[in-house]
Scaffold this motif. Sequence first.
Motif, PDB file in Angstrom:
ATOM      1  N   GLY A  69       1.002  -1.691   0.212  1.00 51.21           N
ATOM      2  CA  GLY A  69       0.205   0.203  -0.291  1.00 51.21           C
ATOM      3  C   GLY A  69       1.388   1.063   0.415  1.00 51.21           C
ATOM      4  O   GLY A  69       0.331   2.628  -0.302  1.00 51.21           O
ATOM      5  N   ASN A  70       1.774   0.994  -0.260  1.00 53.71           N
ATOM      6  CA  ASN A  70       2.877   1.922  -0.115  1.00 53.71           C
ATOM      7  C   ASN A  70       2.812   2.596  -1.493  1.00 53.71           C
ATOM      8  O   ASN A  70       2.563   2.440  -2.748  1.00 53.71           O
ATOM      9  N   ILE A  71       3.157   4.294  -1.099  1.00 53.92           N
ATOM     10  CA  ILE A  71       2.779   5.348  -2.467  1.00 53.92           C
ATOM     11  C   ILE A  71       4.065   5.975  -3.171  1.00 53.92           C
ATOM     12  O   ILE A  71       5.112   5.826  -2.158  1.00 53.92           O
ATOM     13  N   TYR A  72       4.173   5.802  -4.593  1.00 49.57           N
ATOM     14  CA  TYR A  72       5.158   5.865  -5.344  1.00 49.57           C
ATOM     15  C   TYR A  72       4.742   6.961  -6.062  1.00 49.57           C
ATOM     16  O   TYR A  72       4.072   6.774  -6.971  1.00 49.57           O
ATOM     17  N   VAL A  73       6.444   7.951  -6.299  1.00 49.38           N
ATOM     18  CA  VAL A  73       5.689   9.365  -7.049  1.00 49.38           C
ATOM     19  C   VAL A  73       7.066   9.359  -7.872  1.00 49.38           C
ATOM     20  O   VAL A  73       8.202   9.237  -7.457  1.00 49.38           O
ATOM     21  N   SER A  74       6.883   9.585  -9.218  1.00 50.13           N
ATOM     22  CA  SER A  74       8.049   9.962 -10.067  1.00 50.13           C
ATOM     23  C   SER A  74       8.194  11.586 -10.218  1.00 50.13           C
ATOM     24  O   SER A  74       7.157  11.908 -10.537  1.00 50.13           O
ATOM     25  N   ASN A  75       9.219  12.181  -9.675  1.00 59.21           N
ATOM     26  CA  ASN A  75       9.050  13.090  -9.693  1.00 59.21           C
ATOM     27  C   ASN A  75      11.144  13.900 -10.057  1.00 59.21           C
ATOM     28  O   ASN A  75      11.916  13.265  -9.934  1.00 59.21           O
ATOM     29  N   THR A  76      11.090  15.644  -9.892  1.00 58.62           N
ATOM     30  CA  THR A  76      12.244  15.581 -10.794  1.00 58.62           C
ATOM     31  C   THR A  76      12.392  16.721  -9.161  1.00 58.62           C
ATOM     32  O   THR A  76      11.363  17.505  -8.995  1.00 58.62           O
ATOM     33  N   ASN A  77      13.678  17.183  -8.136  1.00 61.42           N
ATOM     34  CA  ASN A  77      13.779  18.117  -7.444  1.00 61.42           C
ATOM     35  C   ASN A  77      14.170  19.184  -8.016  1.00 61.42           C
ATOM     36  O   ASN A  77      15.542  18.742  -8.568  1.00 61.42           O
ATOM     37  N   ALA A  78      13.827  20.084  -7.707  1.00 63.39           N
ATOM     38  CA  ALA A  78      14.793  21.439  -8.839  1.00 63.39           C
ATOM     39  C   ALA A  78      15.195  22.476  -7.278  1.00 63.39           C
ATOM     40  O   ALA A  78      15.173  22.241  -6.131  1.00 63.39           O
ATOM     41  N   ARG A  79      16.476  22.495  -7.422  1.00 64.66           N
ATOM     42  CA  ARG A  79      18.137  23.409  -6.730  1.00 64.66           C
ATOM     43  C   ARG A  79      17.764  24.149  -6.896  1.00 64.66           C
ATOM     44  O   ARG A  79      18.668  25.141  -7.395  1.00 64.66           O
ATOM     45  N   ASN A  80      16.523  25.118  -7.578  1.00 67.15           N
ATOM     46  CA  ASN A  80      17.082  26.576  -7.547  1.00 67.15           C
ATOM     47  C   ASN A  80      16.665  27.328  -6.696  1.00 67.15           C
ATOM     48  O   ASN A  80      16.864  28.573  -6.847  1.00 67.15           O
ATOM     49  N   ILE A  81      17.152  26.854  -4.870  1.00 67.07           N
ATOM     50  CA  ILE A  81      17.706  27.700  -4.245  1.00 67.07           C
ATOM     51  C   ILE A  81      19.054  28.318  -4.115  1.00 67.07           C
ATOM     52  O   ILE A  81      19.845  29.091  -3.814  1.00 67.07           O
ATOM     53  N   ILE A  82      19.784  27.339  -5.224  1.00 69.43           N
ATOM     54  CA  ILE A  82      20.768  27.477  -5.447  1.00 69.43           C
ATOM     55  C   ILE A  82      21.372  29.024  -6.377  1.00 69.43           C
ATOM     56  O   ILE A  82      20.252  28.633  -7.187  1.00 69.43           O
ATOM     57  N   GLN A  83      22.116  29.600  -6.273  1.00 72.94           N
ATOM     58  CA  GLN A  83      22.254  30.598  -6.974  1.00 72.94           C
ATOM     59  C   GLN A  83      23.279  30.202  -8.916  1.00 72.94           C
ATOM     60  O   GLN A  83      24.255  30.382  -7.754  1.00 72.94           O
ATOM     61  N   PHE A  84      23.566  31.670  -9.216  1.00 69.96           N
ATOM     62  CA  PHE A  84      23.955  31.691 -10.462  1.00 69.96           C
ATOM     63  C   PHE A  84      24.507  30.122 -10.964  1.00 69.96           C
ATOM     64  O   PHE A  84      24.264  28.820 -11.089  1.00 69.96           O
ATOM     65  N   GLN A  85      24.174  30.560 -12.752  1.00 65.34           N
ATOM     66  CA  GLN A  85      24.433  29.521 -13.579  1.00 65.34           C
ATOM     67  C   GLN A  85      25.074  28.705 -13.388  1.00 65.34           C
ATOM     68  O   GLN A  85      25.368  26.868 -13.603  1.00 65.34           O
ATOM     69  N   PRO A  86      26.592  29.196 -13.467  1.00 67.71           N
ATOM     70  CA  PRO A  86      27.431  27.656 -12.652  1.00 67.71           C
ATOM     71  C   PRO A  86      27.798  27.211 -12.370  1.00 67.71           C
ATOM     72  O   PRO A  86      28.339  26.227 -12.279  1.00 67.71           O
TER      73      PRO A  86
END
Length: 813
Positions: free
Chosen positions: A269-286
Amino acid sequence: MKVRLAAIVPVAGLLLAALGEAQVPPYEFVNFEGAQTNPLRMSSDGTQLFALNTPNSTVSVFSLTSPTAPTLTVEIPVGIEPVSVNVNPNNSDELWVVNQVSNSISIASISKGIVTDTIYCKTEPADVVFAGTNAFVSVSRSNLINVYDITSHALVQSIPVFGENPHAMVVSPDGTKVYAAFALSGNHSTILPDNIAPPQPPPTNPALPPPPHVGLIVDASDPAWTWYIKYTMPDNDVVVINTSTLTVQGYYSSVGTINLGIAVNPTTGNIYVSNTNARNIIQFQPNLRGHWIDNQITQIQPSGRVTAYDLNPGIDYTVLPNPAALTTALSQPTAMRFDPSGKWLWVTSFGTDRVAKVSSTGQILKIIEINPQATGSVVNPATKRGPRGLVIHDKQNLLYTLNRLSNTISVVSTKSNSVLEEIPTGTFDPTPTVILAGRGFLYDAKLSGNGTGSCASCHIDADMDLLDWNLGDPGGSMTTVVNNGHTFQMHPMKGPFTTRTLRGLAGTNPLHWRGDTADFSGFNQAFNALMGGNELSTSDMSAYTFYINTIAFLPNPYQNLDRTLPTSLNGGNAVNGQTDFLSVKINSTPQNTCNACHNANPGPGSNFNILTRPNLPQPMKVPTLRNIYQKLNFNDANGASSIDGFGLASNGSNSNLLQVLNQPVLGGFSNNPQAQLDVGAFLVSFDTGTAPAVGYTRTVTSANVTSDPTIASDWTLLQSQAAAGNIDLVCQGTIQGQLAGCLYQPPTNTYTTNTTGLGPFTQAQLISFIQAGDTLSVMGVPPGSGVRFGIDRNHDGIKDGDQRARHRTSPRP
């Protein structure tokens, strides 16, 4: 590639020779880039496969008499952009098809080959599942779960849910709960506005001047900012609906940022979710190069314990380019299905054309390539498949994947770990070549340095992730931009901006928030600078650009069906708001109205000029206005609970239109609360370029043709919209007991049929046929596409009914 037809084909199917026989011109095909959720299902007895041909607006039924060689038996026209299909558990002859653009559920009879009922379900429904006597539909844009009676199709309950874009759903093994994943749930990040955020760090390039003072992306619960952030963000990722009480039983958070698939372990009965997790708190493109998202499957135990499993645990993100990573990378996981034992599940990798076998504790057990032209580290966007649907035929050791981009079905052996066969989803794919040639560049994660992300990782299905990203570069250089005779200096430390949609970009140059990108080719640098791969060739970038320019906005759900503006919306009158927008003087300057910069209907809401103003930290392009209604779930009021962390303006720091209209720079509105409400109503209902009647459908039967007065009024309205040029009007169903399609001809007020010698008919004649037992679904379609939708679906010059007659009388090859 040819589709295999059954030896005896029911007349229900529009079985028109072979896939690709004719080519639809781009002006007859509007690309809405529908967001498939569950486009592939199998009957409970394993004898039939149900597949969506999304670009053709049809559902296909395949016989699995030979499981390794599905045979097409029936094709049924449904609504525009079908994205999910399911079969009624109480009636194996009945399919429920969810149509994103039509805002509807098509109830289709397999044996009759027609839609027998249409449920209006606004706005942008995404998925349907069944529990007990009810059907549960996720209504993504409205943040609702609608419950319908399976038999009567009546709305039983509309359940508001606190999360962004409920999409994929699944039922618990005991049938007592429905779980829905929020596709755009966010990750608890939010924005500090320019006047609150601390200064940016000094540039690392000593030749740069000091950077502009911009906002800052933070976690909403960061204790350093609780003195300012007085709202809370639950970050709900999955909602639990009690199927008995039809109420929200609870939520799960900290699952993922973009949640596109959901499954339940049949044993635990466990639920599984396929997802991506954004790292948008990290600043700057490099700092984000090659690693701006994580690809995960997250396990949720009923107790509430949440465990995320990285689908790329062995990748060294510091190595770019990384050919070894390309050979195994899994990106943008979507559909998931469990083996009956519950020991493992299969998941599709939409971004890298793979399907992976994953243990219930997250170990990658096996990876199977879906695209034979791009195995291992080979990159081939032109042949990209994009697996989005998945079915397990466990007794046959087979998988079936529905591939969104190639519009095909792959038959996969789990014994040989290979694709046995690939077939079209139906007899015809109307997608123009310009789309097929360029679409892969948006979705192919192998264009990144390690295969873990694509442009579509943020531009979900060519739209938005509703997040801010700071892609500035402290080591970059100043850029000179000339616009409308003025020269602007743009700093590379541009600060955080919300992700912009890729819809409606044609004719809106220069691009992005600052207007610092002359045209779409200017984004080519991101393939290296952000994604860590190689820039595209000039020809490839041109193909990508041509494709992007085909993507259209969906209709604005706040406009009236006849494309007029609402007179009552959120306390405002949009008709009065339009008048104010066009005429109210800003700061008493006659030539300065809202419309002076934001060109109103028709138009995208911008004159495309770059401006500097006292309230802006740097030069900004006048923004377009066509999707404001999608950005209104940020609430920064004291004590409020907010679904989103970002809202309006370039960095998302305005939570509502009143905050925008109350600014001193808009002096004509700052002291007129009712004018603010009126203009706000107008902006929320701003025309997208697609008429609201596009996709609208009424299924007319002998049971409702005279008893339901809205049938007559809606049909008349659709005819008037066709006469006005906002839509073409088509019908699909039966006439005199035979399958038929029609196209409305406004000049003669008659309906041309898809069979030579049948008709034309007046509306009154069609009504008489319906009263005698026929069924017709009347639907508005984009202008110019009526011939394809109504009478010649494969655009070969031979009417569909004539084609069927030829097929019945001609000997089979």
